[in-house]
Design a protein around this motif. Structure first.
Motif, PDB file in Angstrom:
ATOM      1  N   LEU A 183      26.174 -39.750  32.215  1.00  0.00           N
ATOM      2  CA  LEU A 183      26.007 -41.176  31.944  1.00  0.00           C
ATOM      3  C   LEU A 183      25.908 -41.434  30.442  1.00  0.00           C
ATOM      4  O   LEU A 183      25.539 -40.532  29.677  1.00  0.00           O
ATOM      5  N   PRO A 184      26.200 -42.657  30.004  1.00  0.00           N
ATOM      6  CA  PRO A 184      25.964 -42.990  28.593  1.00  0.00           C
ATOM      7  C   PRO A 184      24.483 -42.832  28.245  1.00  0.00           C
ATOM      8  O   PRO A 184      23.601 -43.156  29.045  1.00  0.00           O
ATOM      9  N   GLY A 185      24.239 -42.321  27.068  1.00  0.00           N
ATOM     10  CA  GLY A 185      22.862 -42.114  26.633  1.00  0.00           C
ATOM     11  C   GLY A 185      22.186 -40.908  27.235  1.00  0.00           C
ATOM     12  O   GLY A 185      21.011 -40.653  26.945  1.00  0.00           O
ATOM     13  N   ALA A 336      26.960 -40.529  39.037  1.00  0.00           N
ATOM     14  CA  ALA A 336      25.954 -41.551  39.327  1.00  0.00           C
ATOM     15  C   ALA A 336      26.581 -42.685  40.128  1.00  0.00           C
ATOM     16  O   ALA A 336      27.804 -42.887  40.115  1.00  0.00           O
ATOM     17  N   ASP A 337      25.742 -43.427  40.833  1.00  0.00           N
ATOM     18  CA  ASP A 337      26.209 -44.610  41.539  1.00  0.00           C
ATOM     19  C   ASP A 337      26.668 -45.658  40.528  1.00  0.00           C
ATOM     20  O   ASP A 337      26.192 -45.707  39.393  1.00  0.00           O
ATOM     21  N   ARG A 338      27.557 -46.540  40.974  1.00  0.00           N
ATOM     22  CA  ARG A 338      28.102 -47.538  40.065  1.00  0.00           C
ATOM     23  C   ARG A 338      27.026 -48.487  39.540  1.00  0.00           C
ATOM     24  O   ARG A 338      27.104 -48.951  38.405  1.00  0.00           O
ATOM     25  N   ALA A 339      26.018 -48.769  40.341  1.00  0.00           N
ATOM     26  CA  ALA A 339      24.948 -49.654  39.864  1.00  0.00           C
ATOM     27  C   ALA A 339      24.206 -49.021  38.694  1.00  0.00           C
ATOM     28  O   ALA A 339      23.852 -49.693  37.718  1.00  0.00           O
ATOM     29  N   VAL A 340      23.974 -47.713  38.780  1.00  0.00           N
ATOM     30  CA  VAL A 340      23.302 -47.010  37.685  1.00  0.00           C
ATOM     31  C   VAL A 340      24.205 -46.965  36.458  1.00  0.00           C
ATOM     32  O   VAL A 340      23.750 -47.119  35.322  1.00  0.00           O
ATOM     33  N   ARG A 344      23.316 -48.450  32.666  1.00  0.00           N
ATOM     34  CA  ARG A 344      23.179 -47.553  31.516  1.00  0.00           C
ATOM     35  C   ARG A 344      24.275 -47.750  30.475  1.00  0.00           C
ATOM     36  O   ARG A 344      24.144 -47.268  29.346  1.00  0.00           O
ATOM     37  N   THR A 345      25.357 -48.429  30.831  1.00  0.00           N
ATOM     38  CA  THR A 345      26.503 -48.542  29.936  1.00  0.00           C
ATOM     39  C   THR A 345      26.303 -49.672  28.933  1.00  0.00           C
ATOM     40  O   THR A 345      25.841 -50.752  29.294  1.00  0.00           O
ATOM     41  N   TRP A 564      33.587 -47.079  32.293  1.00  0.00           N
ATOM     42  CA  TRP A 564      32.951 -45.762  32.232  1.00  0.00           C
ATOM     43  C   TRP A 564      33.237 -45.002  33.533  1.00  0.00           C
ATOM     44  O   TRP A 564      32.352 -44.616  34.292  1.00  0.00           O
ATOM     45  N   ASP A 565      34.514 -44.781  33.759  1.00  0.00           N
ATOM     46  CA  ASP A 565      34.961 -44.156  34.999  1.00  0.00           C
ATOM     47  C   ASP A 565      35.821 -42.949  34.662  1.00  0.00           C
ATOM     48  O   ASP A 565      37.054 -42.992  34.709  1.00  0.00           O
ATOM     49  N   ALA A 566      35.162 -41.856  34.316  1.00  0.00           N
ATOM     50  CA  ALA A 566      35.887 -40.642  33.941  1.00  0.00           C
ATOM     51  C   ALA A 566      36.636 -40.055  35.125  1.00  0.00           C
ATOM     52  O   ALA A 566      37.724 -39.490  34.968  1.00  0.00           O
ATOM     53  N   ALA A 567      36.078 -40.154  36.335  1.00  0.00           N
ATOM     54  CA  ALA A 567      36.726 -39.589  37.516  1.00  0.00           C
ATOM     55  C   ALA A 567      38.053 -40.290  37.804  1.00  0.00           C
ATOM     56  O   ALA A 567      39.055 -39.638  38.123  1.00  0.00           O
TER      57      ALA A 567
END
Length: 668
Positions: A183-185, A336-340, A344-345, A564-567
């Protein structure tokens, strides 16, 4: 033998004289007589008989310390076979050069005190306490302060649904294989330290490989906090020969369970190995520049396959190779789940989408559009630092069309044009001809501009734009580890971004097209990897963090960054490479050398029927390159064929050298 000739890539039998019988153990360095010369070698095995009737004797045991373990020897053979190389070349990478003084200092502790009472030796068939049956040497007892399995705190991995299960599996002694998208951060070093602690709690060791010294320092500090000092060693060539060899011997003797380092640590001799891990596997520093050019990720995954150990591949971005592990079922993804992710982004925005162009028509060609300038201004007013990522250091290395940004090329030799003279007339850097009547072949434009303004020039420009604000640069001359959290500008090249206390208020990604338009198969993947590494240092959007990428929002790498979707981006890259027949969907090898030598090697190689030969294309210094492509199922056959052909050329003493690279990092 340490002879880099492919046709001699096999074991040779020698007699052991009685005087060397005690020291000639498997894994020691030796010297032997071969073809009238004294050459270095490794003693791999002691046997009672040989199929050869006439043998020479070992000349010398260089050191009685067996530094080549059976596991590492087996791994080195597998890596040599995979990359169509020789075992001698791989062992040269796996075992650092001997340093006699460091070796003496480490082994001095084994000598018993002179006044110690004699102790009767156990019977020959009685194993030593805590002994490792594969090494022939007694292993030290487990550290009494090793963390217990229930003492490993899974909360650091709590933002990832599969994270706590990964730690439990490691602590239980199982072998999970995971591809982690951070995740970011995220403090990735702490998460890797948690995984290592769980592995140690399960009674096993770990090897973790990072790209550079700065990442190594972060991981070193995290492990000192989680495991305590003295529980791991660093293995990197940058530490110098003595310190590196001392760390290698410490790990080989089983005095520590954990080894971390740069790619020099991928062959680290850890006993009871339970986890191999690599961070940011897309960084080209993981690729060894010496033959047979192995990649740290592939070496570690081969090690996990041979030893049945756990594997962890992590990064803010995800490579197509890591995505292939997920899609084939070899590894599970930890995300991580999309809500998380949304929480965080940081807030992200491109400058080239339609709404932005409607507000600022000059954003299409401006190097610092109004959105980027206002974002930096707002962050500085809020007393927050601003990070500006610039693809290159220095000043102006080349020029491009001011209308469409196409790099300006010489009409005579296609070399890059520059503005060396004060009158501003472009001239070629290769042939030196002046292109006074230059016209862009794409749009017909005649105006030129600097295509890439480096970090130093950017620092000067932004320093004038924001007077009174401290400006720091981080790049090749000096790489900053961290900066304070107050207002300030940090100009950094990719990979040299320092961590800001509390996170950056704004991150500006300039000259993004310079990354995206490179003639490279991995241009999009590399651009996304560099952007995420910088954007991950920003504050979350709820805390005022903003990221501005100077690029068109419709581009796939930009879309992946905004979400933020690396997958998703890695799956898209892998699907495109499958369709086009590029690695890692297929196995590919490059053969580079003089035209006659390349043709000679390929003519003598028993290539698989499915092999497709592409080329030739020009290479460096008048050489040419041919590419050979086969399905992944025929990868071993391709490597064997190329190695056999190279062996036949060396046996007949062919003069012109040919460079073989399997799955080269750069194809174009």
């Amino acid at each position: 033998m340490d002879v880099p000739l492919p046709h001699l890539d096999r074991p040779f039998d020698y007699l052991v004289p009685e005087a060397l019988d005690a020291d000639a153990r498997p894994g020691v360095r030796v010297k032997v007589r071969f073809a009238g010369q004294l050459v270095d070698g490794w003693l791999l095995e002691r046997v009672a008989e040989s199929a050869h009737p006439k043998l020479a004797y070992l000349e010398k045991v260089v050191s009685a310390v067996p530094v080549l373990s059976p596991d590492v020897a087996r791994l080195a053979r597998a890596v040599a076979d995979r990359y169509a190389g020789s075992l001698a070349d791989v062992l040269r990478l796996a075992v650092p050069p001997r340093h006699a003084r460091a070796e003496k200092a480490v082994t001095a502790a084994d000598a018993p005190p002179t006044d110690a009472p004699s102790v009767a030796a156990p019977p020959a068939d009685t194993p030593a306490p805590n002994s490792d049956p594969t090494s022939g040497a007694a292993a030290p007892p487990a550290a009494p302060d090793a963390p217990a399995p229930d003492a490993v705190d899974p909360r650091g991995w709590g933002d990832y649904p599969a994270g706590p299960a990964l730690l439990r599996a490691l602590a239980a002694g199982r072998a999970p294989r995971a591809v982690w998208s951070a995740l970011p951060g995220e403090n990735w070093a702490d998460r890797y330290a948690d995984a290592v602690a769980a592995t140690v709690a399960g009674g096993r060791g770990a090897v973790v490989v990072v790209a550079d010294a700065r990442d190594l320092d972060r991981l070193d500090a995290a492990l000192n906090t989680v495991l305590g000092p003295g529980r791991h060693v660093r293995l990197t060539a940058a530490d110098g020969p003595a310190r590196r060899y001392r760390a290698f011997l410490t790990a080989h003797r089983g005095e520590v369970d954990v080894v971390i380092g740069t790619r020099a640590a991928m062959f680290a001799p850890v006993r009871r190995l339970g986890l191999v891990a690599v961070w940011d596997d897309g960084d080209d520093l993981h690729a060894e520049p010496r033959a047979p050019y192995p990649h740290a990720r592939d070496v570690l995954l081969t090690r996990a396959q041979l030893g049945g150990t756990a594997a962890l591949v992590g990064g803010y971005a995800r490579t197509a190779e890591a995505q292939l592990l997920v899609e084939t079922g070899w590894a599970r993804e930890v995300v991580a789940d999309r809500a998380v992710v949304r929480a965080r982004t940081p807030a992200m925005a491109p400058t080239g989408d339609d709404p932005q162009l409607a507000r600022d028509p000059g954003a299409a060609s401006a190097r610092l559009p109004s959105l980027a300038w206002s974002t930096a201004r707002d962050a500085l007013r809020a007393d927050l630092p601003v990070l500006v990522q610039v693809p290159r250091r220095g000043y102006v290395p080349s020029i491009a069309c001011a209308e469409c940004r196409l790099p300006a090329r010489c009409p005579h030799c296609a070399g890059p044009l520059a503005l060396p003279a004060a009158q501003g007339i472009p001239a070629c850097r290769w042939c030196g001809r002046v292109a006074a009547a230059y016209a862009c072949p794409e749009c017909g434009g005649r105006r030129l501009r600097a295509s890439v303004t480096g970090a130093r020039r950017t620092a000067e420009e932004l320093g004038r734009a924001f007077p009174g604000v401290p400006v720091r640069t981080s790049g090749r001359e000096e790489v900053l580890a961290g900066v304070p959290g107050g207002a300030g500008l940090v100009i950094a090249t990719p990979g040299a971004e320092p961590v800001a206390e509390g996170g950056y208020g704004a991150v500006l990604l300039l000259d993004s097209w310079a990354l995206l338009t490179r003639a490279d198969l991995r241009a999009g993947e590399e651009a996304f990897r560099r952007w995420t590494a910088a954007a991950a240092l920003a504050r979350p959007g709820a805390s005022g963090g903003r990221v501005v990428v100077v690029a068109d929002g419709a581009l796939a790498p930009v879309q992946a960054l905004l979400r933020w979707d690396a997958a998703w981006f890695a799956a898209r890259e892998l699907a495109e490479r499958r369709e086009l027949g590029f690695p890692p969907a297929v196995r590919m090898a490059s053969v580079t050398g003089p035209a006659e030598a390349v043709a000679d090697l390929l003519a003598g190689a028993p290539l698989p029927d499915e092999a497709e030969v592409l080329g030739p294309v020009p290479a460096e210094e008048g050489r040419e390159r041919m590419l050979v492509r086969v399905p992944r199922a025929r990868a071993a056959a391709l490597a064997d064929a190329l190695h056999a052909a190279a062996g036949r050329r060396s046996a007949r003493k062919a003069a012109d050298p040919v460079r073989l690279q399997v799955d080269p990092l750069t194809l174009f």
